[in-house]
Design a protein around this motif. Structure first.
Motif, mmCIF file in Angstrom:
data_model
loop_
_atom_site.group_PDB
_atom_site.id
_atom_site.type_symbol
_atom_site.label_atom_id
_atom_site.label_comp_id
_atom_site.label_asym_id
_atom_site.label_seq_id
_atom_site.Cartn_x
_atom_site.Cartn_y
_atom_site.Cartn_z
ATOM 1 N N SER A 177 15.092 122.810 -9.555
ATOM 2 C CA SER A 177 15.488 121.770 -10.507
ATOM 3 C C SER A 177 16.651 122.445 -11.562
ATOM 4 N N ASN A 193 9.888 121.525 -15.607
ATOM 5 C CA ASN A 193 10.756 120.257 -14.835
ATOM 6 C C ASN A 193 9.972 119.295 -15.262
ATOM 7 N N ASN A 228 14.764 115.517 -11.925
ATOM 8 C CA ASN A 228 13.690 115.756 -12.898
ATOM 9 C C ASN A 228 12.993 114.485 -13.754
#
Lengths: 243, 420
Positions: free
Chosen positions: B19, B67, B78
């Motif tokens: 992420s 995230n 995200n």
């Protein structure tokens, strides 16, 4: 004539003085095939002569002796000859010449030193410690140039509370910091008992390395350019089964 | 250094790293933080510890605390409406991971960011807690901290006092695009904290306090190609960020469609465009160029030449320049001559008049430069302007294909047909 030295600094400086007026001199500490009829001599290091040469060179250029130290650490077969031509130029011109880039001898020496200092910088990044059961850190590596002790100040400043060993496996020597003092010692092989968590941390690191990559933007040539394959052997993230 | 033992799991590390990886900032330079009795220090020049197969360096442990985002920025993997696995880590877990990676020399420090979990303040508090824990535990390695928009100024200031560098991403090159694609962020929520931090750093310097506040300064990042701004506009924005806001770096991230949305283009932006922007950015920071010289406001950078080459071709009346006489700032404007070559030339010519052969031996790249310089009065370039253009464009294309800068078919095709 070919001047063979023992590879030491004083050996080189002695040969430097002896060979100075020889137009065809070649100084080396390696074995070298002699051409037919070529003369050669082994130069025994003469400490007094070397000291006089040092004093004279440093009177012309104060910085040049630390450059000699770097040049003699180079892994290049012709390092003594590169140093010889550079120091001959300094002695002949009687002035510092390090930026006289239009001269071949200066250029060769400058490239040679850059390779050594650049490798030191690279190794600041590429050294990988593993944690032993005693808590001491052990890093095997195989540098092109003889630099293991030059890495000591960097890692001592970072990890003053850890004992560590920087093991140059190809030269069979190690730079060691015991938590108080640092020194260089011959070291052939090291048996390291890893700490209980070491494998798990290496696995996490490999997982991290695999995850941070963006596969759709593969640029392997660039990766190899920045991180040449000869360094991979000691990087856990590069010599493990792919995740 | 003792933290609650409990190694983060590989699975969560993977989610939190994946992420974070589209944040392109990687540098660890600019801080000379001393090791005050613990572990780690700053490395003023920065240090790369590894390189991934995408050619990027690994310098910092780049990770999100969470995230799990409440925002819905259209371009972000995200965003709240995305269906992706969620994870978060505790301050203890991040601190332990950082220290154990650092000790093994895997990393130069920590790059800590987070999705906006629950509220901006709650998120910023978590980041603060982590860096505080690290510093109080005696960790003096590099820390790059991401600012959370809309978080309390006092929280941000306290967090910044532990960090080496802090960054707020401007995300998109204009306010209208930001409104469209990142509805919960506003220009002010990003620029105000930047200004506050810069003011705090200035106060710090003026009061001559010990140490430095954010020694490595601030950076930012924007996505290129998700919105319609031209390179000319983007470079003007960067220039003002450098000159007015005093940022150290602006990063450009060419848009990769990780999520599909009707407001976003389906195609990734060719990485050649990103590459050209970085080249232009270097001209702004190190070569004394202004954005106005590099590109008109309503135009993109030409893809067939690098921006310095393009500038030189528009200003052929200034060339050729004599290598033995041209001042440093003029040498720096010669295509193909970088800072290193310019330095070598100015040093070497104090000893001797330089010829073309000298430059070759000094490894000055002459492929482009030879059309723009004379060496000791002699010119070695092509005779006509058309020939120069042809030669420069041709070499660029070969390079571009070799480096596979064309990530999408359209550009690859253009390159083949010579349109590019």
């Amino acid at each position: 004539m070919i001047y063979f030295t023992d590879g030491s600094r004083n050996g080189f400086l002695t040969a430097f003085v002896r060979a100075f007026r020889d137009e065809d001199a070649y100084i080396t500490s390696r074995q070298k095939q002699l051409a037919l009829g070529q003369e050669s001599a082994f130069v025994e290091a003469d400490d007094a002569l070397a000291a006089r040469a040092e004093a004279r060179l440093s009177a012309i250029d104060r910085r040049c002796l630390s450059e000699l130290d770097l040049l003699l650490r180079s892994g290049a077969d012709n390092r003594e000859q590169i140093a010889f031509r550079y120091f001959k130029k300094i002695a002949q011109d009687r002035r510092p010449v390090r930026n006289l880039f239009s001269d071949d001898a200066v250029l060769a020496a400058s490239e040679c030193m850059r390779r050594v200092t650049f490798e030191i910088h690279r190794l600041h990044g590429f050294i990988r410690f593993m944690e032993s059961a005693s808590g001491a850190l052990y890093a095997p590596f195989s540098p092109d140039n003889d630099v293991c002790d030059l890495l000591l100040p960097h890692f001592r400043a970072r990890l003053p509370h850890f004992a560590f060993v920087l093991h140059d496996v190809s030269r069979k020597k190690a730079a060691i910091y015991d938590g108080k003092n640092s020194f260089v010692a011959p070291l052939d092989r090291a048996e390291v008992l890893l700490s209980a968590d070491e494998q798990a941390w290496q696995a996490l690191w490999k997982r991290y390395y695999a995850s941070v990559n963006i596969p759709s933007r593969e640029r392997l040539k660039q990766m190899r350019g920045y991180m040449p394959v000869r360094y991979w052997k000691f990087l856990p993230e590069k010599n493990a089964p792919e995740l | 250094m003792d933290y609650n033992r409990g190694m983060i799991s590989e699975e969560r590390l993977k989610i939190l790293t994946e992420s974070a990886k589209y944040d392109v900032s990687c540098s660890s330079s600019g801080s000379a933080r001393k090791n005050a009795g613990g572990m780690g220090n700053g490395y003023i020049a920065g240090c790369c510890h590894s390189f991934t197969p995408d050619g990027r360096c690994v310098s910092l442990l780049k990770i999100l605390m969470s995230n799990d985002c409440v925002y819905d920025c259209k371009y972000c993997p995200n965003r709240v409406s995305a269906d992706v696995p969620r994870a978060s880590a505790t301050p203890d877990e991040i601190a332990e991971l950082t220290v154990d990676f650092y000790k093994r020399n895997y990393i130069e420090g920590l790059f800590l960011s987070s999705a906006v979990a629950e509220t901006p303040n709650r998120t910023m508090e978590n980041l603060l807690l982590t860096v505080k824990k690290l510093r109080e535990g005696g960790f003096h390695g590099y820390i790059h901290l991401k600012g959370i928009p809309h978080a309390d100024a006092s929280l941000v200031r306290e967090a910044a006092s532990y960090a080496d560098r802090m960054s707020y991403n401007v995300e998109l090159p204009s306010e209208s695009s930001l409104k469209l694609l990142a509805p919960q962020k506003s220009k002010e929520s990003l620029l105000t904290p930047m200004r506050n931090l810069a003011a705090e750093a200035k106060r710090f310097r003026e009061e001559k306090r010990k140490g430095a506040f954010l020694p490595a300064g601030q950076t930012t990042q924007m996505i290129v190609g998700a919105s319609p701004e031209t390179d000319g506009q983007i470079l003007r924005l960067s220039q003002s960020l450098y000159r007015v806001a005093g940022l150290k770096r602006v990063y450009y991230s060419s848009y990769v469609p990780v999520v599909h949305d009707s407001l976003l283009p389906d195609r990734p932006v060719g990485q050649l465009r990103e590459h050209r922007l970085y080249q232009a950015d270097w001209l702004l920071r190190f070569y004394g160029f202004s954005a106005e010289e590099i590109a008109p406001a309503d135009a993109d950078l030409p893809l067939e030449y690098d921006p310095k080459c393009a500038w030189a071709l528009r200003n052929l009346h200034l060339f050729p320049v004599e290598i033995n006489r041209a001042p440093l700032e003029v040498l720096l404007r010669v295509p193909g001559i970088g800072a290193r070559s310019a330095y070598k030339i100015t040093e070497a010519r104090r000893f001797a008049r330089l010829t073309f052969e000298h430059l070759k031996k000094m490894r000055v790249v002459l492929k482009r430069a030879r059309h723009f310089v004379t060496c000791d009065g002699k010119f070695y370039g092509a005779k006509s302007e058309t020939a120069v253009r042809g030669l420069l464009a041709a070499t660029e294309n070969r390079n571009a294909v070799q480096l596979s800068l064309f990530s999408d078919e359209e550009n690859a095709l253009k390159a083949l047909t010579g349109e590019l």
